[in-house]
Design a protein around this motif. Structure first.
Motif, PDB file in Angstrom:
ATOM      1  N   GLY A   1       0.800  -1.218   0.000  1.00 58.84           N
ATOM      2  CA  GLY A   1       0.000   0.000   0.000  1.00 58.84           C
ATOM      3  C   GLY A   1       0.829   1.261   0.000  1.00 58.84           C
ATOM      4  O   GLY A   1       0.682   2.099   0.882  1.00 58.84           O
ATOM      5  N   ALA A   2       1.704   1.404  -0.952  1.00 57.94           N
ATOM      6  CA  ALA A   2       2.583   2.576  -1.018  1.00 57.94           C
ATOM      7  C   ALA A   2       1.780   3.865  -0.976  1.00 57.94           C
ATOM      8  O   ALA A   2       0.689   3.958  -1.521  1.00 57.94           O
ATOM      9  CB  ALA A   2       3.428   2.523  -2.281  1.00 57.94           C
ATOM     10  N   VAL A   3       2.346   4.858  -0.328  1.00 60.53           N
ATOM     11  CA  VAL A   3       1.725   6.163  -0.207  1.00 60.53           C
ATOM     12  C   VAL A   3       1.798   6.857  -1.566  1.00 60.53           C
ATOM     13  O   VAL A   3       2.852   6.860  -2.218  1.00 60.53           O
ATOM     14  CB  VAL A   3       2.438   7.001   0.875  1.00 60.53           C
ATOM     15  CG1 VAL A   3       1.800   8.367   1.016  1.00 60.53           C
ATOM     16  CG2 VAL A   3       2.439   6.254   2.203  1.00 60.53           C
ATOM     17  N   ALA A   4       0.677   7.450  -1.995  1.00 62.51           N
ATOM     18  CA  ALA A   4       0.641   8.090  -3.304  1.00 62.51           C
ATOM     19  C   ALA A   4      -0.067   9.436  -3.231  1.00 62.51           C
ATOM     20  O   ALA A   4      -0.931   9.653  -2.368  1.00 62.51           O
ATOM     21  CB  ALA A   4      -0.064   7.191  -4.310  1.00 62.51           C
ATOM     22  N   VAL A   5       0.334  10.319  -4.128  1.00 61.15           N
ATOM     23  CA  VAL A   5      -0.342  11.597  -4.332  1.00 61.15           C
ATOM     24  C   VAL A   5      -0.608  11.734  -5.829  1.00 61.15           C
ATOM     25  O   VAL A   5       0.026  11.066  -6.643  1.00 61.15           O
ATOM     26  CB  VAL A   5       0.491  12.804  -3.827  1.00 61.15           C
ATOM     27  CG1 VAL A   5       0.726  12.706  -2.322  1.00 61.15           C
ATOM     28  CG2 VAL A   5       1.811  12.920  -4.569  1.00 61.15           C
ATOM     29  N   GLU A   6      -1.532  12.604  -6.181  1.00 61.33           N
ATOM     30  CA  GLU A   6      -1.831  12.851  -7.593  1.00 61.33           C
ATOM     31  C   GLU A   6      -0.834  13.846  -8.167  1.00 61.33           C
ATOM     32  O   GLU A   6      -0.238  14.640  -7.426  1.00 61.33           O
ATOM     33  CB  GLU A   6      -3.256  13.350  -7.750  1.00 61.33           C
ATOM     34  CG  GLU A   6      -4.279  12.287  -7.395  1.00 61.33           C
ATOM     35  CD  GLU A   6      -5.706  12.731  -7.659  1.00 61.33           C
ATOM     36  OE1 GLU A   6      -5.944  13.925  -7.935  1.00 61.33           O
ATOM     37  OE2 GLU A   6      -6.595  11.860  -7.584  1.00 61.33           O
ATOM     38  N   PRO A   7      -0.645  13.843  -9.485  1.00 63.88           N
ATOM     39  CA  PRO A   7       0.334  14.743 -10.106  1.00 63.88           C
ATOM     40  C   PRO A   7       0.114  16.228  -9.801  1.00 63.88           C
ATOM     41  O   PRO A   7       1.076  16.983  -9.719  1.00 63.88           O
ATOM     42  CB  PRO A   7       0.161  14.468 -11.611  1.00 63.88           C
ATOM     43  CG  PRO A   7      -0.366  13.082 -11.678  1.00 63.88           C
ATOM     44  CD  PRO A   7      -1.234  12.921 -10.469  1.00 63.88           C
ATOM     45  N   MET A   8      -1.115  16.670  -9.594  1.00 63.29           N
ATOM     46  CA  MET A   8      -1.389  18.091  -9.346  1.00 63.29           C
ATOM     47  C   MET A   8      -1.274  18.473  -7.867  1.00 63.29           C
ATOM     48  O   MET A   8      -1.495  19.622  -7.501  1.00 63.29           O
ATOM     49  CB  MET A   8      -2.775  18.467  -9.877  1.00 63.29           C
ATOM     50  CG  MET A   8      -2.852  18.367 -11.403  1.00 63.29           C
ATOM     51  SD  MET A   8      -1.543  19.258 -12.293  1.00 63.29           S
ATOM     52  CE  MET A   8      -1.920  20.930 -11.873  1.00 63.29           C
ATOM     53  N   THR A   9      -0.894  17.539  -7.015  1.00 65.88           N
ATOM     54  CA  THR A   9      -0.695  17.817  -5.593  1.00 65.88           C
ATOM     55  C   THR A   9       0.490  18.766  -5.425  1.00 65.88           C
ATOM     56  O   THR A   9       1.532  18.581  -6.051  1.00 65.88           O
ATOM     57  CB  THR A   9      -0.412  16.510  -4.828  1.00 65.88           C
ATOM     58  OG1 THR A   9      -1.504  15.611  -5.034  1.00 65.88           O
ATOM     59  CG2 THR A   9      -0.205  16.758  -3.346  1.00 65.88           C
TER      60      THR A   9
END
Length: 141
Positions: A12-20
């Motif tokens: 469950g790697a931590v992820a953000v969206e490109p526009m973050t």
């Protein structure tokens, strides 16, 4: 001892969206106690953003963290990845070849499912490994 990546990865790697924004991504890293996040949109891996990327590629260059996006600073494709069925030997080989300490783990089709780090690999080497001591050390704050 060779094992499968699925046995040592952090699921469950931590992820953000490109526009973050970078300031938000940095807060996510702090809250999750990680040094990197995947930059993804749904199951599309867009890149990997590290704490070093934020400092060296953005802040040191004069970019404003509250106005700069993760997608504009992250390491972009082609991102080297592993699957859960790859071996830890393969992970170590890729880390050495590309001089990275962390690799995203993706399912078939590219959907991110975890992250494997140099520290994860060190624990597979046994109690006499110097890397195991490093991987068990408390993080710098």
């Amino acid at each position: 001892m060779t094992r499968l990546v699925r046995d040592v990865m952090s699921p469950g790697a931590v992820a953000v969206e490109p526009m973050t924004t970078l300031d938000h991504a940095a807060r996510v890293m702090r809250e999750q106690n990680v040094g990197d996040v995947l930059v993804a949109y749904d199951c599309d891996l867009f890149g990997v953003l590290t704490d070093r990327d934020i400092v060296v590629r953005a802040v040191a260059a004069g970019d404003y963290p509250h106005a700069t996006t993760a997608g504009s600073v992250c390491t972009r494709p082609p991102v080297v990845t592993l699957t859960p069925d790859d071996t830890t030997d393969r992970a170590a080989e890729l880390m050495g070849q590309y001089a990275v300490r962390r690799l995203p783990v993706v399912e078939h089709g590219g959907c991110p499912v975890g992250m494997v780090s140099l520290g994860d690999l060190a624990t597979t080497e046994g109690p006499r490994s110097a890397l195991e001591d490093i991987s068990k050390a408390d993080p710098n704050r």
